[in-house]
Write a protein that holds these residues in place. Structure first.
Motif, PDB file in Angstrom:
ATOM      1  N   ALA A 187      56.743  30.395  45.916  1.00 38.57           N
ATOM      2  CA  ALA A 187      55.498  30.577  45.169  1.00 38.57           C
ATOM      3  C   ALA A 187      54.832  31.916  45.468  1.00 38.57           C
ATOM      4  N   VAL A 188      54.157  32.441  44.440  1.00 38.88           N
ATOM      5  CA  VAL A 188      53.190  33.523  44.655  1.00 38.88           C
ATOM      6  C   VAL A 188      51.846  32.983  44.190  1.00 38.88           C
ATOM      7  N   PHE A 189      50.882  32.979  45.092  1.00 43.02           N
ATOM      8  CA  PHE A 189      49.587  32.359  44.837  1.00 43.02           C
ATOM      9  C   PHE A 189      48.524  33.445  44.973  1.00 43.02           C
ATOM     10  N   VAL A 190      47.796  33.701  43.899  1.00 47.82           N
ATOM     11  CA  VAL A 190      46.776  34.745  43.908  1.00 47.82           C
ATOM     12  C   VAL A 190      45.408  34.154  44.199  1.00 47.82           C
ATOM     13  N   THR A 191      44.674  34.825  45.066  1.00 51.41           N
ATOM     14  CA  THR A 191      43.302  34.392  45.327  1.00 51.41           C
ATOM     15  C   THR A 191      42.488  35.570  45.849  1.00 51.41           C
ATOM     16  N   HIS A 192      41.145  35.447  45.784  1.00 49.85           N
ATOM     17  CA  HIS A 192      40.368  36.420  46.553  1.00 49.85           C
ATOM     18  C   HIS A 192      39.566  35.712  47.641  1.00 49.85           C
ATOM     19  N   ASP A 193      40.001  34.480  47.967  1.00 44.92           N
ATOM     20  CA  ASP A 193      39.319  33.661  48.957  1.00 44.92           C
ATOM     21  C   ASP A 193      40.160  33.632  50.243  1.00 44.92           C
ATOM     22  N   GLN A 194      39.616  34.218  51.308  1.00 49.70           N
ATOM     23  CA  GLN A 194      40.414  34.334  52.541  1.00 49.70           C
ATOM     24  C   GLN A 194      40.746  32.971  53.146  1.00 49.70           C
ATOM     25  N   ALA A 195      39.828  32.002  53.027  1.00 52.05           N
ATOM     26  CA  ALA A 195      40.104  30.688  53.622  1.00 52.05           C
ATOM     27  C   ALA A 195      41.303  30.046  52.919  1.00 52.05           C
ATOM     28  N   GLU A 196      41.324  30.169  51.584  1.00 48.71           N
ATOM     29  CA  GLU A 196      42.443  29.651  50.797  1.00 48.71           C
ATOM     30  C   GLU A 196      43.748  30.339  51.206  1.00 48.71           C
ATOM     31  N   ALA A 197      43.677  31.645  51.386  1.00 44.31           N
ATOM     32  CA  ALA A 197      44.870  32.420  51.736  1.00 44.31           C
ATOM     33  C   ALA A 197      45.422  31.979  53.087  1.00 44.31           C
ATOM     34  N   PHE A 198      44.540  31.844  54.077  1.00 44.53           N
ATOM     35  CA  PHE A 198      44.997  31.451  55.410  1.00 44.53           C
ATOM     36  C   PHE A 198      45.548  30.032  55.392  1.00 44.53           C
ATOM     37  N   ALA A 199      44.921  29.157  54.600  1.00 42.90           N
ATOM     38  CA  ALA A 199      45.339  27.754  54.587  1.00 42.90           C
ATOM     39  C   ALA A 199      46.718  27.580  53.958  1.00 42.90           C
ATOM     40  N   PRO A 256      49.842  34.888  58.243  1.00 44.13           N
ATOM     41  CA  PRO A 256      48.388  34.734  58.368  1.00 44.13           C
ATOM     42  C   PRO A 256      47.902  35.014  59.795  1.00 44.13           C
ATOM     43  N   GLU A 257      48.657  34.543  60.786  1.00 41.33           N
ATOM     44  CA  GLU A 257      48.236  34.744  62.173  1.00 41.33           C
ATOM     45  C   GLU A 257      48.155  36.231  62.506  1.00 41.33           C
ATOM     46  N   ARG A 258      49.165  36.969  62.086  1.00 38.04           N
ATOM     47  CA  ARG A 258      49.166  38.405  62.430  1.00 38.04           C
ATOM     48  C   ARG A 258      48.099  39.160  61.654  1.00 38.04           C
ATOM     49  N   VAL A 259      47.873  38.766  60.403  1.00 39.47           N
ATOM     50  CA  VAL A 259      46.792  39.417  59.645  1.00 39.47           C
ATOM     51  C   VAL A 259      45.453  39.126  60.322  1.00 39.47           C
ATOM     52  N   TYR A 260      45.279  37.882  60.772  1.00 37.63           N
ATOM     53  CA  TYR A 260      44.025  37.492  61.426  1.00 37.63           C
ATOM     54  C   TYR A 260      43.848  38.237  62.747  1.00 37.63           C
ATOM     55  N   ILE A 297      39.072  40.104  55.557  1.00 34.65           N
ATOM     56  CA  ILE A 297      39.345  38.799  56.180  1.00 34.65           C
ATOM     57  C   ILE A 297      38.205  38.369  57.095  1.00 34.65           C
ATOM     58  N   GLY A 298      37.015  38.891  56.853  1.00 36.31           N
ATOM     59  CA  GLY A 298      35.836  38.319  57.496  1.00 36.31           C
ATOM     60  C   GLY A 298      35.348  39.025  58.744  1.00 36.31           C
ATOM     61  N   MET A 299      35.900  40.208  59.073  1.00 38.82           N
ATOM     62  CA  MET A 299      35.349  40.958  60.209  1.00 38.82           C
ATOM     63  C   MET A 299      34.175  41.785  59.681  1.00 38.82           C
ATOM     64  N   ALA A 300      33.055  41.094  59.479  1.00 41.26           N
ATOM     65  CA  ALA A 300      31.945  41.681  58.724  1.00 41.26           C
ATOM     66  C   ALA A 300      31.218  42.785  59.489  1.00 41.26           C
ATOM     67  N   ASN A 301      31.354  42.776  60.819  1.00 41.17           N
ATOM     68  CA  ASN A 301      30.651  43.796  61.605  1.00 41.17           C
ATOM     69  C   ASN A 301      31.462  45.077  61.667  1.00 41.17           C
TER      70      ASN A 301
END
Ligand code: ATP
Ligand code: MG
Length: 387
Positions: free
Chosen positions: A194-206, A225-229, A241-245
């Motif tokens: 599958a290729v699954f498109v999203t702009h939601d990081q939680a969906e992507a990691f899950a 996902p682990e390495r991206v995180y 991916i949520g590193m907002a600072n």
């Protein structure tokens, strides 16, 4: 594992705009790849090129050993012969067909009569708990049911590849979690690619076995996902991916500091000496990696502390999301509600507080402009040295 599916050097332009820019993807058999990126970066266009709904200007697309597109040799297999299933954001069910007819549609187009006879339509409907809805029309279904029927239609022909284009974004939060988990279970059970498109990081990691983070038609990072995180490859990926600072860092003769002069131990952050060539860098931190204190005395030795003022604090159940202004830097802190709730409830806008972080949590990247504006008020304090 064999590489099931390969996109090389894919380029698609609209007018003078290059939307997909020499993009490469390599997807293993049974892999669930998530394409993650902001609006307008070219995700849908990439899927449409793979499906054969757009004709790229350059590059090639192969399934196992079968080339379905090659710009240089002018191979372009039409969409209906590519054996791809698609699930769209707008469920795109045929309104004048029943659920049964909708799910059966890909089998009819491919003339898979024996699959129909073998009950593949009913099996697909059962997989997504829609077996009791086969004689209804789409207008008689809820949004979640419609999207599950669309998933069944995407999978029914047992395609080589299933493309999902933000299939959950029209569902409310609870349904989104339900359908997401159903797609995840189906993938684990059936093992489709599958290729699954999203702009939601939680969906992507899950969902993702691997993530491809996309920026302006290119892949910026392609990893688990682990390495991206853990190790985002750039400031762009980290932000996404949520590193907002975001902290601007400056190399001074005594070592690296924040803009305001607080020392930051980049060795502790695991930054290799020659990774940052210039005198400026960008540090990224997650809100949960920042701690709140009443005073600088509470900051641990070696950590970096900032004196700031409360901008907002929002209750989120087990935590508060707190925004702090520290001498012109906006910092975002996810603070434990049990520990800090009473204080934060009582605090008013402008209340003084201290924020700290451990440099081990910092991810450091080269500064995109190689330049930091140092003309900011000095409010941040140097981290306390070993007392
Ligand atoms: N048929 C078209 N003609 C001209 N420009 C197009 C066409 N389709 C897409 N574009 C442009 O290509 C860019 C990428 O669009 P695309 O739909 O691939 O983005 P996306 O990443 O899927 O975004 P979103 O998350 O909003 O769905 C956009 O700037 C869009 O306006
Ligand atoms: Mg899109």
């Amino acid at each position: 594992m064999t590489s099931q599916f390969k996109v090389s050097n894919l380029t698609k332009t609209f007018g003078s705009n290059t939307i997909v820019d020499q993009l490469d993807l390599d997807i293993q058999d049974g892999e669930f790849l998530v394409l993650l990126g902001p609006s307008g970066c070219g995700k849908t266009t990439t899927l449409r090129c793979i499906a054969g709904l757009e004709t790229p200007e350059g590059g090639s697309i192969t399934f196992k050993d079968n080339t379905v597109f090659d710009a240089s040799t002018r191979i372009n297999v039409p969409a209906y012969k590519r054996n791809i299933g698609m699930v769209f954001q707008s469920y795109a069910l045929w309104p004048n067909m029943t659920v049964r007819e909708n799910i059966r549609y890909p089998l009819k187009v491919r003339r898979m009569k024996s699959a129909i006879a073998a009950g593949q339509v009913e099996t697909a409907a059962d997989m997504v708990d829609c077996g009791a809805l086969l004689d209804r029309y789409p207008s008689q279904l809820s949004g979640g049911q419609q999207q599950r029927v669309a998933v069944a239609r995407g999978l029914v022909a047992r395609p080589d590849l299933v493309l999902f284009d933000e299939p959950l974004s029209n569902l409310d939060a609870r349904l989104r979690d339900q359908v997401r988990s159903q797609i995840h279970q189906l993938h684990q059970r059936l093992g489709f690619t599958a290729v699954f498109v999203t702009h939601d990081q939680a969906e992507a990691f899950a969902l993702g076995d691997r993530l491809a983070i996309m920026k302006a038609g290119k892949i910026e990072q392609y990893d688990t996902p682990e390495r991206v995180y853990q190790t985002p490859s750039s400031d762009y990926v980290a932000a996404f991916i949520g590193m907002a600072n975001r902290l601007e860092l400056v190399r001074r003769h005594e070592g690296w500091t924040t803009r305001a002069g607080a020392p930051v131990d980049l060795d502790a952050a695991g930054v290799q000496g020659d990774y940052i060539s210039g005198d400026t860098a960008v540090g990224r931190l997650r809100p949960e990696d920042l701690a709140l204190h009443h005073s600088l005395d509470e900051v641990r030795a070696g950590d970096v502390g900032f004196v700031g003022e409360l901008v907002t604090s929002e209750y989120g159940g087990r935590y508060f999301d707190v925004t702090v202004d520290a001498g012109g830097e906006q910092l975002f802190v996810r603070a434990d509600a049990e520990r800090h709730g009473r204080w934060l409830r009582a605090a008013t806008i402008g209340s003084p507080l201290v924020v700290s972080f451990s440099p081990t949590k910092l991810r450091v990247f080269p500064h995109p402009d190689g330049h930091v504006d140092l003309q900011v008020p000095v409010l941040a304090q140097a981290a306390r040295s070993e007392a």
